[in-house]
Design a protein around this motif. Structure first.
Motif, short mmCIF file in Angstrom:
data_model
loop_
_atom_site.label_atom_id
_atom_site.label_comp_id
_atom_site.label_asym_id
_atom_site.label_seq_id
_atom_site.Cartn_x
_atom_site.Cartn_y
_atom_site.Cartn_z
N UNK A 35 -23.52 -43.28 -36.98
CA UNK A 35 -23.06 -42.83 -38.29
C UNK A 35 -21.68 -42.19 -38.21
N UNK A 36 -21.47 -41.42 -37.17
CA UNK A 36 -20.20 -40.70 -37.04
C UNK A 36 -19.12 -41.53 -36.37
N UNK A 37 -19.53 -42.59 -35.65
CA UNK A 37 -18.54 -43.43 -34.98
C UNK A 37 -18.12 -42.89 -33.64
N UNK A 38 -18.50 -41.65 -33.32
CA UNK A 38 -18.15 -41.06 -32.03
C UNK A 38 -18.92 -39.76 -31.90
N UNK A 39 -18.87 -39.16 -30.71
CA UNK A 39 -19.48 -37.87 -30.54
C UNK A 39 -18.75 -36.86 -31.41
N UNK A 40 -19.52 -35.94 -31.98
CA UNK A 40 -18.91 -34.96 -32.85
C UNK A 40 -18.36 -33.80 -32.03
N UNK A 41 -17.50 -34.12 -31.09
CA UNK A 41 -16.89 -33.09 -30.25
C UNK A 41 -15.86 -32.33 -31.05
N UNK A 42 -15.56 -31.11 -30.59
CA UNK A 42 -14.57 -30.28 -31.28
C UNK A 42 -13.22 -30.98 -31.29
N UNK A 43 -12.47 -30.73 -32.35
CA UNK A 43 -11.16 -31.36 -32.43
C UNK A 43 -10.24 -30.72 -31.40
N UNK A 164 -18.83 -34.60 -17.58
CA UNK A 164 -17.47 -35.05 -17.87
C UNK A 164 -17.35 -36.56 -17.68
N UNK A 165 -17.97 -37.07 -16.62
CA UNK A 165 -17.93 -38.50 -16.33
C UNK A 165 -18.74 -39.30 -17.36
N UNK A 166 -19.92 -38.80 -17.70
CA UNK A 166 -20.80 -39.54 -18.61
C UNK A 166 -20.24 -39.61 -20.03
N UNK A 167 -19.66 -38.50 -20.50
CA UNK A 167 -19.20 -38.44 -21.89
C UNK A 167 -17.69 -38.62 -22.03
N UNK A 168 -17.01 -39.01 -20.94
CA UNK A 168 -15.56 -39.20 -20.98
C UNK A 168 -14.86 -37.98 -21.57
N UNK A 169 -15.25 -36.81 -21.08
CA UNK A 169 -14.77 -35.57 -21.67
C UNK A 169 -14.04 -34.70 -20.65
N UNK A 170 -13.02 -34.02 -21.14
CA UNK A 170 -12.44 -32.94 -20.35
C UNK A 170 -13.19 -31.67 -20.73
N UNK A 171 -13.83 -31.05 -19.75
CA UNK A 171 -14.58 -29.82 -20.00
C UNK A 171 -13.70 -28.64 -19.61
N UNK A 172 -13.38 -27.83 -20.60
CA UNK A 172 -12.50 -26.68 -20.41
C UNK A 172 -13.37 -25.44 -20.27
N UNK A 193 -11.57 -38.71 -23.63
CA UNK A 193 -11.43 -39.00 -25.06
C UNK A 193 -11.80 -37.80 -25.92
N UNK A 194 -12.23 -36.71 -25.30
CA UNK A 194 -12.62 -35.53 -26.06
C UNK A 194 -12.52 -34.29 -25.17
N UNK A 195 -12.47 -33.13 -25.78
CA UNK A 195 -12.45 -31.87 -25.05
C UNK A 195 -13.65 -31.03 -25.45
N UNK A 196 -14.30 -30.45 -24.46
CA UNK A 196 -15.44 -29.57 -24.68
C UNK A 196 -15.09 -28.20 -24.11
#
Length: 227
Positions: A35-43, A164-172, A193-196
């Motif tokens: 529905x969202x087209x992507x994970x609803x990660x913080x902008x 980080x690897x599974x969700x293609x995320x930079x974890x800060x 593709x996203x930052x957490x």
């Protein structure tokens, strides 16, 4: 003998029911993503505002010893001062052993209750990419994996790397460490593709981070990790 068979049958049914529920949960999350087209990660506003921070290299590791009360108190005060300096606020996660996965779920889906899904995805990542993580695990890898599958098992810096690897995320990670207060955990051989954004009260607790004034209001059911 018949009693044993009934017990075994009940155990098997329970296991199948649990597996079915896990699959149903995964389907629910998949529907949300569709529905969202992507994970609803913080902008990326938070990341842009704090782009001046110098990060320290991340080395995946298991959890260390929990500090004594005095050290933990000092660490908590240091973390609180650091967050205030960066104009950040923690959304408190339940202290039930799932706090890292709850914080990740909040950052990804705006819902900490999806922590079971996040844990399953992380453990699948660990299972299917053993070569990436085995060298950081000071025990039999199979035992470590079995341990991490259990709800309530504390996440560590290896599971953060796997996330980080599974969700293609930079974890800060804003930490209570004295010398390395900010750590970036990047996907292995991938572009994120996203930052957490998470806070880490060293060896005690993880929370989800927001800029002041942006923290969502939620009713919680369990006790927080707080002094």
């Amino acid at each position: 003998m018949s009693e044993n068979l009934r017990n075994a049958s009940g155990s098997s049914s329970s296991s199948l029911g649990s597996s079915f529920q896990d699959t149903e949960d995964d389907h629910t999350i998949a529907s949300i993503l569709a529905e969202d087209g992507d994970y609803r990660a913080s902008d990326n506003r938070l990341g842009k505002r704090l782009s001046h921070l110098d990060s320290f290299p991340h080395t995946p590791r298991i959890n260390g010893e929990i500090p004594d009360v005095n050290d933990a108190t000092v660490d908590h005060e240091r973390l609180s001062e650091r967050l205030a300096t960066y104009d950040l606020t923690e959304l408190q996660m339940e202290g039930d052993g799932n706090c890292q996965f709850r914080a990740l779920a909040d950052q990804l889906f705006r819902n900490p209750d999806h922590h079971k899904y996040v844990r399953r995805q992380v453990t699948k990542q660990l299972k299917h990419n053993k070569a990436l993580y085995e060298g950081y695990v000071p025990m039999k890898y199979r035992s470590y994996l079995k341990q991490m599958k259990k709800s309530g098992e504390w996440g560590d810096h290896i599971t953060l790397q796997a996330a980080a690897d599974r969700f293609d995320a930079k974890i800060c990670l804003v930490t209570s460490f004295r010398d390395n207060g900010y750590i970036e955990i990047l996907p292995t051989d991938k572009t994120h593709t996203k930052e957490l954004w998470l806070s880490f009260w060293s060896e005690v607790h993880y929370n989800s981070l927001y800029t002041n004034g942006d923290v969502p209001c939620r009713v919680t059911r369990k006790k927080y990790w707080l002094f």
